[in-house]
Write a protein that holds these residues in place. Structure first.
Motif, PDB file in Angstrom:
ATOM      1  N   SER A  26       0.813  -1.221   0.000  1.00 46.22           N
ATOM      2  CA  SER A  26       0.000   0.000   0.000  1.00 46.22           C
ATOM      3  C   SER A  26       0.846   1.271   0.000  1.00 46.22           C
ATOM      4  O   SER A  26       0.326   2.358  -0.230  1.00 46.22           O
ATOM      5  N   ILE A  27       2.130   1.140   0.248  1.00 45.25           N
ATOM      6  CA  ILE A  27       2.998   2.309   0.329  1.00 45.25           C
ATOM      7  C   ILE A  27       3.714   2.518  -1.001  1.00 45.25           C
ATOM      8  O   ILE A  27       4.463   1.654  -1.452  1.00 45.25           O
ATOM      9  N   ASP A  28       3.461   3.650  -1.611  1.00 44.27           N
ATOM     10  CA  ASP A  28       4.110   4.019  -2.868  1.00 44.27           C
ATOM     11  C   ASP A  28       5.236   4.992  -2.525  1.00 44.27           C
ATOM     12  O   ASP A  28       4.999   6.181  -2.287  1.00 44.27           O
ATOM     13  N   LEU A  29       6.444   4.480  -2.472  1.00 44.89           N
ATOM     14  CA  LEU A  29       7.589   5.301  -2.073  1.00 44.89           C
ATOM     15  C   LEU A  29       7.778   6.510  -2.973  1.00 44.89           C
ATOM     16  O   LEU A  29       8.171   7.580  -2.511  1.00 44.89           O
ATOM     17  N   GLU A  30       7.488   6.341  -4.249  1.00 46.09           N
ATOM     18  CA  GLU A  30       7.675   7.430  -5.215  1.00 46.09           C
ATOM     19  C   GLU A  30       6.710   8.588  -4.962  1.00 46.09           C
ATOM     20  O   GLU A  30       7.015   9.737  -5.306  1.00 46.09           O
ATOM     21  N   ALA A  31       5.549   8.298  -4.368  1.00 44.98           N
ATOM     22  CA  ALA A  31       4.528   9.329  -4.180  1.00 44.98           C
ATOM     23  C   ALA A  31       4.674  10.076  -2.859  1.00 44.98           C
ATOM     24  O   ALA A  31       3.984  11.067  -2.643  1.00 44.98           O
ATOM     25  N   LEU A  32       5.567   9.626  -1.981  1.00 42.43           N
ATOM     26  CA  LEU A  32       5.697  10.239  -0.659  1.00 42.43           C
ATOM     27  C   LEU A  32       6.631  11.441  -0.682  1.00 42.43           C
ATOM     28  O   LEU A  32       7.636  11.446  -1.393  1.00 42.43           O
ATOM     29  N   LEU A  37       8.252   9.915   3.752  1.00 43.24           N
ATOM     30  CA  LEU A  37       9.221   8.871   3.394  1.00 43.24           C
ATOM     31  C   LEU A  37      10.135   8.536   4.575  1.00 43.24           C
ATOM     32  O   LEU A  37      10.499   7.385   4.783  1.00 43.24           O
ATOM     33  N   ALA A  38      10.460   9.533   5.367  1.00 46.60           N
ATOM     34  CA  ALA A  38      11.326   9.323   6.526  1.00 46.60           C
ATOM     35  C   ALA A  38      10.658   8.481   7.605  1.00 46.60           C
ATOM     36  O   ALA A  38      11.336   7.963   8.488  1.00 46.60           O
ATOM     37  N   HIS A  39       9.332   8.319   7.519  1.00 46.54           N
ATOM     38  CA  HIS A  39       8.599   7.554   8.522  1.00 46.54           C
ATOM     39  C   HIS A  39       8.215   6.153   8.049  1.00 46.54           C
ATOM     40  O   HIS A  39       7.518   5.429   8.767  1.00 46.54           O
ATOM     41  N   VAL A  40       8.660   5.761   6.879  1.00 39.25           N
ATOM     42  CA  VAL A  40       8.382   4.407   6.392  1.00 39.25           C
ATOM     43  C   VAL A  40       9.253   3.431   7.187  1.00 39.25           C
ATOM     44  O   VAL A  40      10.475   3.598   7.243  1.00 39.25           O
ATOM     45  N   PRO A  41       8.646   2.429   7.824  1.00 35.52           N
ATOM     46  CA  PRO A  41       9.432   1.469   8.609  1.00 35.52           C
ATOM     47  C   PRO A  41      10.456   0.738   7.742  1.00 35.52           C
ATOM     48  O   PRO A  41      10.187   0.413   6.580  1.00 35.52           O
ATOM     49  N   ILE A  47      11.286  -5.209   2.410  1.00 43.03           N
ATOM     50  CA  ILE A  47      10.365  -6.013   1.586  1.00 43.03           C
ATOM     51  C   ILE A  47      10.366  -5.488   0.155  1.00 43.03           C
ATOM     52  O   ILE A  47      10.458  -6.258  -0.809  1.00 43.03           O
ATOM     53  N   LYS A  48      10.276  -4.175   0.012  1.00 46.06           N
ATOM     54  CA  LYS A  48      10.265  -3.589  -1.329  1.00 46.06           C
ATOM     55  C   LYS A  48      11.590  -3.827  -2.062  1.00 46.06           C
ATOM     56  O   LYS A  48      11.602  -4.116  -3.260  1.00 46.06           O
ATOM     57  N   ALA A  49      12.699  -3.726  -1.345  1.00 46.43           N
ATOM     58  CA  ALA A  49      14.004  -3.955  -1.968  1.00 46.43           C
ATOM     59  C   ALA A  49      14.172  -5.407  -2.387  1.00 46.43           C
ATOM     60  O   ALA A  49      14.667  -5.681  -3.484  1.00 46.43           O
ATOM     61  N   VAL A  50      13.753  -6.331  -1.552  1.00 52.32           N
ATOM     62  CA  VAL A  50      13.854  -7.754  -1.908  1.00 52.32           C
ATOM     63  C   VAL A  50      12.983  -8.046  -3.125  1.00 52.32           C
ATOM     64  O   VAL A  50      13.413  -8.729  -4.064  1.00 52.32           O
ATOM     65  N   MET A  79      17.809   3.230  -3.312  1.00 50.33           N
ATOM     66  CA  MET A  79      16.397   3.621  -3.243  1.00 50.33           C
ATOM     67  C   MET A  79      16.201   4.907  -2.446  1.00 50.33           C
ATOM     68  O   MET A  79      15.183   5.578  -2.600  1.00 50.33           O
ATOM     69  N   ALA A  80      17.151   5.254  -1.597  1.00 52.47           N
ATOM     70  CA  ALA A  80      17.035   6.459  -0.760  1.00 52.47           C
ATOM     71  C   ALA A  80      17.059   7.699  -1.649  1.00 52.47           C
ATOM     72  O   ALA A  80      17.853   7.783  -2.585  1.00 52.47           O
ATOM     73  N   PRO A  81      16.216   8.669  -1.353  1.00 53.19           N
ATOM     74  CA  PRO A  81      16.191   9.883  -2.167  1.00 53.19           C
ATOM     75  C   PRO A  81      17.442  10.739  -1.995  1.00 53.19           C
ATOM     76  O   PRO A  81      17.783  11.515  -2.881  1.00 53.19           O
ATOM     77  N   ALA A  82      18.110  10.576  -0.859  1.00 51.53           N
ATOM     78  CA  ALA A  82      19.334  11.330  -0.587  1.00 51.53           C
ATOM     79  C   ALA A  82      20.177  10.531   0.398  1.00 51.53           C
ATOM     80  O   ALA A  82      19.643   9.753   1.186  1.00 51.53           O
ATOM     81  N   PRO A  83      21.491  10.711   0.365  1.00 49.88           N
ATOM     82  CA  PRO A  83      22.339  10.017   1.337  1.00 49.88           C
ATOM     83  C   PRO A  83      21.985  10.435   2.766  1.00 49.88           C
ATOM     84  O   PRO A  83      21.572  11.569   3.009  1.00 49.88           O
ATOM     85  N   GLY A  84      22.126   9.497   3.688  1.00 49.34           N
ATOM     86  CA  GLY A  84      21.899   9.817   5.092  1.00 49.34           C
ATOM     87  C   GLY A  84      20.463   9.708   5.560  1.00 49.34           C
ATOM     88  O   GLY A  84      20.162  10.092   6.688  1.00 49.34           O
ATOM     89  N   GLU A  85      19.573   9.189   4.726  1.00 47.44           N
ATOM     90  CA  GLU A  85      18.193   8.976   5.159  1.00 47.44           C
ATOM     91  C   GLU A  85      18.204   7.838   6.178  1.00 47.44           C
ATOM     92  O   GLU A  85      18.545   6.702   5.859  1.00 47.44           O
ATOM     93  N   GLU A  86      17.837   8.149   7.413  1.00 44.65           N
ATOM     94  CA  GLU A  86      18.024   7.215   8.526  1.00 44.65           C
ATOM     95  C   GLU A  86      17.339   5.868   8.323  1.00 44.65           C
ATOM     96  O   GLU A  86      17.940   4.824   8.559  1.00 44.65           O
ATOM     97  N   ASN A  87      16.077   5.863   7.881  1.00 40.94           N
ATOM     98  CA  ASN A  87      15.397   4.582   7.745  1.00 40.94           C
ATOM     99  C   ASN A  87      15.988   3.737   6.613  1.00 40.94           C
ATOM    100  O   ASN A  87      16.034   2.508   6.714  1.00 40.94           O
ATOM    101  N   PHE A  88      16.483   4.361   5.580  1.00 45.35           N
ATOM    102  CA  PHE A  88      17.135   3.613   4.504  1.00 45.35           C
ATOM    103  C   PHE A  88      18.480   3.069   4.986  1.00 45.35           C
ATOM    104  O   PHE A  88      18.845   1.937   4.656  1.00 45.35           O
ATOM    105  N   ASP A  89      19.199   3.869   5.769  1.00 50.46           N
ATOM    106  CA  ASP A  89      20.465   3.388   6.347  1.00 50.46           C
ATOM    107  C   ASP A  89      20.216   2.214   7.282  1.00 50.46           C
ATOM    108  O   ASP A  89      20.952   1.220   7.266  1.00 50.46           O
TER     109      ASP A  89
END
Length: 123
Positions: A26-32, A37-41, A47-50, A79-89
């Motif tokens: 249900s989460i469209d990363l591109e639309a956030l 986006l910073a609050h996506v678990p 799951i999306k990366a796999v 997939m991170a929009p910018a380096p240093g995005e905590e949840n992506f790290d």
């Protein structure tokens, strides 16, 4: 032989239960926007990366080798929009622990296989 084995956890990344799958889908990363986006678990990011890695490589999710998990971690970082995005790290760092086949620990299997486990009562 897995020489990079470490602590594993079971967040159901490799086999999400129906509700987790539906939530991740249900989460469209591109639309956030960046705030949402910073609050996506990070489990959703995994799951999306796999899923994306499987679609790109055509390989199965089971029996992933260390090099495959390393590729997935790199994909998460891309997939991170910018380096240093905590949840992506966090997601990239969690690939090894969460993107491998999960087995019930032998101690738990022994307990469940014990005849006393089947005869358990409220006392």
């Amino acid at each position: 032989v897995e020489s990079h084995a470490g602590a594993k956890s079971d967040l159901r990344v490799m086999a999400p239960f129906a509700e987790l799958r539906a939530y991740a889908d249900s989460i469209d990363l591109e639309a956030l926007d960046s705030t949402d986006l910073a609050h996506v678990p990070f489990v959703v990011l995994l799951i999306k990366a796999v899923d994306k890695w499987v679609a790109e490589t055509g390989l199965a999710k089971t029996g992933l080798e260390y090099k495959h998990r390393k590729e997935i971690a790199k994909l998460v970082s891309r997939m991170a929009p910018a380096p240093g995005e905590e949840n992506f790290d966090e997601a990239a760092a969690a690939v090894n622990a969460n993107c491998s086949d999960y087995e019930v620990p032998s101690e738990v299997s022994q307990i469940l296989a014990d005849p006393a486990a089947n005869a358990a009562t409220a006392q």
